[in-house]
Design an enzyme around this catalytic site. Sequence first.
Site, mmCIF file in Angstrom:
data_model
loop_
_atom_site.group_PDB
_atom_site.id
_atom_site.type_symbol
_atom_site.label_atom_id
_atom_site.label_comp_id
_atom_site.label_asym_id
_atom_site.label_seq_id
_atom_site.Cartn_x
_atom_site.Cartn_y
_atom_site.Cartn_z
ATOM 1 N N GLY A 127 -4.917 76.485 -35.030
ATOM 2 C CA GLY A 127 -4.541 77.344 -33.905
ATOM 3 C C GLY A 127 -3.565 76.613 -32.996
ATOM 4 N N ARG B 120 -3.174 77.832 -40.621
ATOM 5 C CA ARG B 120 -4.408 77.307 -41.197
ATOM 6 C C ARG B 120 -4.153 77.164 -42.702
ATOM 7 N NH1 ARG B 120 -7.691 77.389 -36.840
ATOM 8 N NH2 ARG B 120 -7.354 79.086 -35.371
ATOM 9 N N ASP C 152 -10.039 70.008 -34.690
ATOM 10 C CA ASP C 152 -10.969 69.318 -35.597
ATOM 11 C C ASP C 152 -10.707 69.652 -37.063
ATOM 12 O OD1 ASP C 152 -12.000 71.878 -35.509
ATOM 13 O OD2 ASP C 152 -14.091 71.220 -35.538
ATOM 14 N N THR D 184 -5.615 71.455 -28.967
ATOM 15 C CA THR D 184 -6.463 72.640 -29.090
ATOM 16 C C THR D 184 -6.857 73.074 -27.690
ATOM 17 O OG1 THR D 184 -8.655 73.446 -29.687
ATOM 18 C CG2 THR D 184 -8.432 71.082 -29.518
ATOM 19 N N ASP E 275 -9.532 74.371 -26.910
ATOM 20 C CA ASP E 275 -10.992 74.424 -26.764
ATOM 21 C C ASP E 275 -11.603 73.179 -26.129
ATOM 22 O OD1 ASP E 275 -11.102 76.970 -28.005
ATOM 23 O OD2 ASP E 275 -10.883 76.008 -29.945
ATOM 24 N N ASP F 52 -12.791 70.652 -27.463
ATOM 25 C CA ASP F 52 -14.069 70.337 -28.128
ATOM 26 C C ASP F 52 -13.975 69.152 -29.080
ATOM 27 O OD1 ASP F 52 -12.436 71.563 -29.926
ATOM 28 O OD2 ASP F 52 -13.939 72.956 -30.697
ATOM 29 N N GLY G 274 -13.093 79.522 -26.587
ATOM 30 C CA GLY G 274 -13.840 78.285 -26.504
ATOM 31 C C GLY G 274 -14.551 77.936 -27.803
ATOM 32 N N ARG G 275 -14.329 78.770 -28.811
ATOM 33 C CA ARG G 275 -14.983 78.561 -30.105
ATOM 34 C C ARG G 275 -16.484 78.358 -29.891
ATOM 35 N NH1 ARG G 275 -11.641 75.007 -34.239
ATOM 36 N NH2 ARG G 275 -11.591 73.795 -32.323
ATOM 37 N N SER H 67 -18.225 92.376 -5.127
ATOM 38 C CA SER H 67 -17.836 92.249 -6.526
ATOM 39 C C SER H 67 -18.697 91.192 -7.215
ATOM 40 C CB SER H 67 -16.368 91.866 -6.598
ATOM 41 O OG SER H 67 -16.119 90.687 -5.861
ATOM 42 N N HIS I 126 -5.836 85.791 -27.367
ATOM 43 C CA HIS I 126 -4.809 84.771 -27.537
ATOM 44 C C HIS I 126 -3.840 84.668 -26.370
ATOM 45 C CE1 HIS I 126 -6.465 84.635 -31.496
ATOM 46 N NE2 HIS I 126 -5.633 83.684 -31.865
ATOM 47 N N GLN J 150 -4.558 83.391 -23.866
ATOM 48 C CA GLN J 150 -4.868 82.042 -23.413
ATOM 49 C C GLN J 150 -4.050 80.954 -24.105
ATOM 50 O OE1 GLN J 150 -9.510 81.880 -22.782
ATOM 51 N NE2 GLN J 150 -8.974 83.698 -23.956
ATOM 52 N N ARG J 151 -3.264 81.322 -25.111
ATOM 53 C CA ARG J 151 -2.472 80.313 -25.823
ATOM 54 C C ARG J 151 -0.986 80.379 -25.505
ATOM 55 N NH1 ARG J 151 -5.406 78.507 -30.759
ATOM 56 N NH2 ARG J 151 -7.346 79.666 -30.777
#
Lengths: 341, 341, 341, 341
Positions: free
Chosen positions: A17, A78, A109, A132, A134, A136, A177-178, A227, A263, A265-266
């Site tokens: 990704g 990928r 990873d 990445t 994420d 992570d 966040g996978r 809210s 996506h 977020q990318r």
Amino acid sequence: MSETSTKQRIGVLTSGGDAPGMNAALRAVVLAAEHYGMEVVAFKHGYEGLLNNEHLPLKAADVLHVLQYSGTIIKSARCPRFKEVESAQLAAKNLTELGISALVVIGGDGSFRGAHHLSQHWNGQIIGVPGTIDNDLYGTDATIGYSTAVAIAMDALDKIRDTADAMDRVFIVEVMGRHAGFIGLKSAMAAGAERMILPELQKDKPLTIAALVKHIKRVEEVRGAGSYVMVLSEHQWPGGAVALSEQLEAEYSMPCRPCLLGHIQRGGPPTATDRVLASELGVHAIELILQGKTAVMTGIKAGQMVEVPLVDTWTKKNPLDANLLRIQHEIFNPVKKSARS
Amino acid sequence: MSETSTKQRIGVLTSGGDAPGMNAALRAVVLAAEHYGMEVVAFKHGYEGLLNNEHLPLKAADVLHVLQYSGTIIKSARCPRFKEVESAQLAAKNLTELGISALVVIGGDGSFRGAHHLSQHWNGQIIGVPGTIDNDLYGTDATIGYSTAVAIAMDALDKIRDTADAMDRVFIVEVMGRHAGFIGLKSAMAAGAERMILPELQKDKPLTIAALVKHIKRVEEVRGAGSYVMVLSEHQWPGGAVALSEQLEAEYSMPCRPCLLGHIQRGGPPTATDRVLASELGVHAIELILQGKTAVMTGIKAGQMVEVPLVDTWTKKNPLDANLLRIQHEIFNPVKKSARS
Amino acid sequence: MSETSTKQRIGVLTSGGDAPGMNAALRAVVLAAEHYGMEVVAFKHGYEGLLNNEHLPLKAADVLHVLQYSGTIIKSARCPRFKEVESAQLAAKNLTELGISALVVIGGDGSFRGAHHLSQHWNGQIIGVPGTIDNDLYGTDATIGYSTAVAIAMDALDKIRDTADAMDRVFIVEVMGRHAGFIGLKSAMAAGAERMILPELQKDKPLTIAALVKHIKRVEEVRGAGSYVMVLSEHQWPGGAVALSEQLEAEYSMPCRPCLLGHIQRGGPPTATDRVLASELGVHAIELILQGKTAVMTGIKAGQMVEVPLVDTWTKKNPLDANLLRIQHEIFNPVKKSARS
Amino acid sequence: MSETSTKQRIGVLTSGGDAPGMNAALRAVVLAAEHYGMEVVAFKHGYEGLLNNEHLPLKAADVLHVLQYSGTIIKSARCPRFKEVESAQLAAKNLTELGISALVVIGGDGSFRGAHHLSQHWNGQIIGVPGTIDNDLYGTDATIGYSTAVAIAMDALDKIRDTADAMDRVFIVEVMGRHAGFIGLKSAMAAGAERMILPELQKDKPLTIAALVKHIKRVEEVRGAGSYVMVLSEHQWPGGAVALSEQLEAEYSMPCRPCLLGHIQRGGPPTATDRVLASELGVHAIELILQGKTAVMTGIKAGQMVEVPLVDTWTKKNPLDANLLRIQHEIFNPVKKSARS
């Protein structure tokens, strides 16, 4: 590509990704390589390009003004077949025939597993650069793209707050966040969300709608009408924000609206944090090659460049910042009071 | 303000130049105080309000949704007369009469000098929270507002790059930083500037226009025609970007355009980094009060909350990150090559 | 509220789904009213507040710096019970008792139906101000909020393009629009989307997945591999972008990722276009009151302020711009060629 | 470039100061040309490239994803020597030898003077597309880039408001506009500035510092302490915002801070308005060629595509919108009241 160059030749690819800042990392790799007298060959589409021998030279002129853009100019992909022994052997053959002595892999990873697999079949140096959103990966405080993903999620949450406040409404914003809550935790804190649903928090105590409704109602009791914005990490509810929102309405007559950032977020211009981090890590990758290192990922810990065995990056776990979790989950939680109070 | 409350009462103020994230810090102070059973009194307009007894209670409801805005809801001001003994005594009297046992001061080095001065005349606890875009305080890796200022400067530089590239032109963008190059260095790296003029770099070798022109021409020789974007820290050239630009045209017939970002660097939504940092520091300030600490600034070092004697924050110097400086000034400098190459 | 004022008193409320720029419209109403010597009473939560007599005075000081924020400082709400005769009578009574001679209603078609209903039971003047992101009101070229919603959708599409290009992937972004394709068409054109699915286009020829897949494949044939970004208006596919994306993967093995922007399209700083439009319309509403008009909506046509009977705004249809539709659907469609070519 | 093509060949160039949206116009020209079976040749660096025969083919693949970027992928330049007869003759020769039958010129008034000059020496068709942030061309309600420049100025003003409010301070923000107040007026209204200094307002009554100080003080009297933000069009004060700010401090002890936006106003992602306008105008340019038109500029009036004789674009004057001027200068001016009140 000139056959007669006597310069050390290194390869680079972006894999898995894509993450905002990958271009800045590429630029740093190329500028540092030229600074130290090396030349750079890029493979397109990640390991696919390495297998298909789809390569091109990258020079300073090619990367000068790419650091402000997300995505990756050499494309990513990928590559499930890279797990096979034949693939690693083919990649090794291609690298050797091109006279490449070191490979920089920018990715997450899965990409580092691939890099490790390749290292079993090729004797060149391999350096990982953590790219990445994420965050992570074990061994680094931050990965390239994480800061930008948080910024985008926060911006979306800010926008939701505007309309949520106008209507005194409940909202669920689903973030990436996978299997880790980094984006969820940081964007929730940055945007002052009333609630976050993260894998790390739900692990031992799965979320129920009843508990969620109870929290919403208690917040309203404590604060009055207003809210209520919830950050939901992906994979934490079957059907995600859309399903959870529908269930809240159907089962509890609680009007609720979902957003699925996906996506988004990318993309967009990477944050300064990601560009600077990518620049440091890209330079460090080249300097690790000069030092003869291999099978390591470059990372940042407590502000210092570090190296981490590739295998550690996915076999060990990067925990959430305990202080942030405590602050957002307890101190800023309107319905939790300290024992002292 | 209820006279009969038995809760511990703390004061808070924002002082000096405002910084994005001050509201997030205020919010954290108030939420943490309520969490621990304290109540909060805010003074408006910094030390001026402390002297004029211009105060108001701050409760969770007042700060719930302020963290997305720059500025400070309790206003800030500079207060030259606070240096006088009479001022500190008056402030002490006002604090005592209000039953305030601890004061949180959110600001920069001038504000901390004031806090230290006050501590000579008042026996309550005083905790500093670093709020300044300049990042020039010893003892913390980052100050509240610095990340946002860098983001805004980078965004301006990105925009300049678009037009600079279209016309193959030279630009000078003047950024803030008082007497430190933090904003200049980080925004220059994040935006891929060709040149940065920072106090730390010019200290021993003052800039000359001739040297600047030489660099511009050498970059063009190495790269071919293209854009050249320069980041100029304030106070590094008489008359700033406007004057330097005019001189380049007048003396060297080199077309050049200036931008003066000025206080734009203090506005807009704070970055996630600033909001999260402000949240952590604000909570930590309250927890330092609970621990009985005084005359310290809360800071972050290597990702951990720390405390620093107030006096150190301005008597010791916060250096630029040596690795960033090396990368941007040497490795990414198109006209410097390594000895190795 | 002073009983003895001799100034003309007007009421204002924001109703229905909030739209960016409603605050700018409120500000313009208040500033223009004061300019002409009137005073303003605001009702909170739309018609709910009118029924509940929840009102507050609004003066210049209250609205000076609100135009940069989305949402509405006097809150909005939907009010189904306002359709009843008793509600209109109660509203009329409340307005009369407050001495209000004219009411400005900022909202969309549902709000204008309510305003029309009220006009049957109250003899004050009623002026509508078009505030809805959907742009689906007859009689005005633009509604307040539409420009901002398009800007946010475009920004999301830009971000998606970054990652779509990096991976050569198909994406679906679901945008708002109730039953009109305004946001879909304009954001698709602004972002260069390969495909848009709008109510106006699907009306006579419902979308099939087979046709969609055919278009995706033909675009790839014509252009080569690359990204394919689709804008989907809400209500145009059962289950929306999430369901359509899953079906593309399940039925055609075509990897595809969804985003659901949702209410993000209603937040953030309004565009200059929306703020300026809201300012003009708010002033015009007051000037229509001065002219003795009632039961009309203020609008903009060909750059000029106009008035439109309220009933027309929902009984007649606002068509998409035919030239934009032709350009985006035909000329920019990579698989349609002119007969001439 | 194939000699044997039987397609109609058109030329395109971007000239003068670049404007956000020029790339979107280029894309529209190319996509429309291909749609109608034409092929496109681009000249780099404006008229310079036409004289130097620096050209390249542009196909759909080259322009697919450029509309989100400012600048111009074929570069722009000013070309003073193009005023000479020999230049026009050389340009005509180059165009003829390349088999180009029509030329699209994207630029401002200087570029259109050049186009008109060329039309005296070449018998191909010439179509102008209005690309300038200044919006100072007669015959079109909007020029490409104007909307984006306003958006950037407004964003800067919003940021200034944050800090101005925190400190209750006076600020001057200098914006572009050459000799017209379009950017100044619209950004001042969009940001709620207290004051604007525009060529159209100062023409008959030059600004004095005394009058400015008087206004600032009267606003403070009317409103109480607060921020005061001023928009200054370029060329309206000797030395600009920096000098005016210094004089306010020196002569009236009125603390004031300047910002000089400069070319920042030409960068960043173009607004949706600019991208859509550029798309429409670019397509229209090609369709005007198909209709046999020449020596005209394509424009938009009251939402419709129009054509305007090139000569008119600079010999006639585009006035400011009278209603906007009235609203911002009178109705929203805190110290002007209507005679009625």
